[in-house]
Enzyme design. Structure first.
Site, short mmCIF file in Angstrom:
data_model
loop_
_atom_site.label_atom_id
_atom_site.label_comp_id
_atom_site.label_asym_id
_atom_site.label_seq_id
_atom_site.Cartn_x
_atom_site.Cartn_y
_atom_site.Cartn_z
CG PHE A 35 -1.90 1.11 1.24
CD1 PHE A 35 -3.03 1.03 0.43
CD2 PHE A 35 -1.72 2.24 2.02
CE1 PHE A 35 -3.95 2.07 0.40
CE2 PHE A 35 -2.65 3.28 1.99
CZ PHE A 35 -3.77 3.19 1.19
NE ARG A 47 -9.79 -3.24 -1.57
CZ ARG A 47 -9.22 -2.57 -0.56
NH1 ARG A 47 -7.96 -2.77 -0.24
NH2 ARG A 47 -9.90 -1.68 0.12
CG ASP A 91 0.57 -2.35 7.03
OD1 ASP A 91 -0.51 -2.73 7.53
OD2 ASP A 91 0.67 -1.30 6.38
CE1 TYR A 143 -8.75 2.36 7.51
CE2 TYR A 143 -8.04 3.68 9.38
CZ TYR A 143 -7.84 3.24 8.10
OH TYR A 143 -6.76 3.66 7.38
CE LYS A 144 -7.30 -1.14 5.67
NZ LYS A 144 -8.01 -0.42 4.61
#
Lengths: 399, 399
Positions: B129, B374, B198, B223-224
């Site tokens: 990312f 995705r 990560d 938050y995922k």
């Protein structure tokens, strides 16, 4: 009752900001700690509930665009801008004050070195709130600089051809002293260094004039006089003329020119957005946005707030002089208006215990080690009768 | 109806996590974007309201102690710890993922140099990312290192005596590929370098085993799959044996051994607290704390979530194969369970347009440039019938 008690009633009756108090949630005590955590604006809970239930709960991911989450850091920056004398497009909200001090100081050193590679010293207010000094030491270590602690008044003499950046507090967190931002900023600039001002204790309490006085970089928190709520995000100001050269040490994807391009190479966005880092904390950020609504009232202005702030602190000092036994406390905060922020600090050896008793009696200030009683005055919600009452309770606790 | 439609009903009937869905607020569509922003846990709004109205509004500054605000970063870290296979006392919550990547990488380089001063290279997942790469470049610049981009599978060959730190993603954000954390961590350690993982796309979706596999440092967002809310704070893991040598580039006052001593000299706190920086964003942080309650349910465990995650993604791939015209999309996500996170990525040239139509039809995934559809699968609130329906809608939009 005393003359001061009567005077307080008169001052409250004449207070052009008296009606603003109803916009805040306040209890029975006297809250003199708004310089640590501002009181809750009454409409904030409803706004936060909407953010949580509808924006997050119903719209979910769509809220990044449809509820304006993505652009909140710069949008809210533009709400803060007029409160610190900045034109739009120069402030971005996000991260903690400490993180913003880091961005600003490393950025300042890099800016200074564009003109003169050899600059390797950071001057830091010797009385600074500690985190600024710790972060300055880290920024210096990572950029090959040294930190020198100086009293703000001595900065003009301390500046030299080695000075890269100067980090100063507009208002000292402990003493409440207001430093001379215009003249110090001019001196820093004249020496070819870059100024970084910490506005934590001035923004929302008095005029700052960032643009007018040519400040280079500034940071501040939003949970004190801006009433953004506990740990609400801080902000970073980068003067427009410096933005295209501002080189952040925290170049997260939110500051990319094309954040959703997901490109492996970093390319900094233009403008204030360049100060962003990662995904912003939306709940805290939108609570802050709601809290700033109070500044939209026609009766509220920074000048009106400043006038009342000085009246409140003058009156508190008068009450303390009248009620507290002579010599029991030392007034640390300057008497001169030009040198006073929106707090009053009183020194006494047993300050920690005294503050404990004051809080138990409903007068909430705070204690700053080793010996300071600190009282903050937020003109938006504080009245003169409360000030008089606080001084009376203080006198009782000190007797 | 098709066999798959019937199978979905059976799978839902047998799903040991089916009841957990009622703990979340979900609408009529199929939400396959929980790997971007998790859905709202139903009890969170009430908890946030209490934080705002009572803790902030009534207790105000007292909440820093009385409502546990001050200790929230490490307390919530201890709630996340078991979800990533960490014993208590090693995780602290706060700041964004990007900021934590910076702390971790600079800290990692410094740790590596304690044993070998000459180490000056940071290896970074070439498919990372982007923010991790941008921040790695900044960390490298500030510590005199170079960044080298490598595919995770090539890390063992790329390691050498110059390698200071290695930053890897546990699950690739775009492809959904799960990397081999145990063997890569062992290789990094064997080379005398420091590992930084990560966990943004793995924490809360599958077992991580930080302690078991000897990971040095890790970061992740909340938050995922942890459903902490928009921009909820990230976290930093520092392995216990490294904590007394962890040397943060962001030594804010919240990480001081005596934060209220207001001392001019920095002295790092012991333990996970050393990873703190400034004042934490309390609203976002306590929303996260509430969201983590779902993991206290006796029927919820990381293993149960992982089992269902694989079943969901297997079933989705089966439905896609059955419904979508042959050759219309390419499955990017690995078929092998050991290499799959909790998402499915499908490649097609018109992915951006297709996702727009899908979202309009109520099936919410996301588009990752230039050509990836995705779909994230959060086992806590997603059912098999929804998965079958999403595949049918997808097939319609692709036809």
């Amino acid at each position: 009752m005393s003359d001061l008690y009567e005077r307080a009633r008169e001052l409250d009756a004449d207070d052009p900001l008296a009606a603003v108090r109803a916009d805040f949630v306040l209890g029975d005590g006297v809250y003199l700690d708004g310089n640590s955590l501002g009181a809750l604006p009454a409409h904030v809970p409803g706004r936060v509930e909407d953010v949580v239930r509808r924006q997050w709960g119903e719209l979910r991911i769509r809220s990044w665009t449809e509820s304006g989450w993505w652009t909140a850091p710069e949008r809210i920056g533009d709400l803060i801008a007029p409160l610190v004398g900045a034109a739009a497009g120069q402030i971005v909200v996000g991260d903690s004050t400490s993180v913003n001090v880091f961005k600003a100081l490393v950025g300042a050193v890099r800016l200074a070195r564009l003109a003169d590679e050899g600059r390797d010293e950071i001057l830091v207010d010797a009385a600074t709130f500690p985190t600024d000094g710790y972060i300055a030491a880290s920024a210096a270590r990572l950029t090959g600089c040294e930190v020198r602690a100086v009293q703000p008044g001595e900065v003009p003499d301390a500046l030299n051809s080695r000075t890269a950046a100067v980090l100063l507090n507009h208002v000292d967190y402990r003493s409440g002293r207001l430093h001379d931002l215009p003249s110090l900023t001019a001196a820093v600039r004249a020496a070819g260094a870059v100024s970084v001002w910490d506005l934590c204790h001035s923004a929302g309490a008095l005029p700052v004039g960032l643009d007018e006085h040519g400040v280079d970089l500034a940071v501040g928190c939003t949970y004190k006089f801006l009433n953004g709520g506990p740990g609400s995000p801080a902000y970073l100001y980068v003067r427009r003329e410096l933005q295209d050269r501002f080189d952040s040490p925290l170049p997260g994807w939110n500051s990319h020119a094309e954040p959703f391009g997901m490109r492996p190479e970093y390319e900094a966005a233009d403008g204030a957005v360049r100060g962003r880092v990662g995904t912003p904390d939306i709940l805290s950020m939108l609570a802050l946005e709601a809290a700033l609504d109070v500044w939209r009232r026609p009766d509220v202005s920074v000048d009106a707030v400043r006038a009342k702030s000085l009246a409140l602190t003058d009156f508190f000092l008068e009450c303390v002089a009248a009620y507290v036994p002579q010599g029991r406390v030392e007034v640390v905060t300057p008497r001169a208006h030009a040198e006073r922020g929106s707090q009053v600090a009183l020194r006494c050896a047993d300050a920690g215990e005294v503050m404990g008793r004051l809080i138990a009696a409903g007068v909430v200030g705070d204690f700053r080690a080793p010996d300071v009683l600190r009282f903050g005055f937020t003109p938006l919600y504080l009245g003169f009768a409360e000030v008089e009452r606080a001084a009376r309770v203080l006198a009782d606790e000190l007797s």
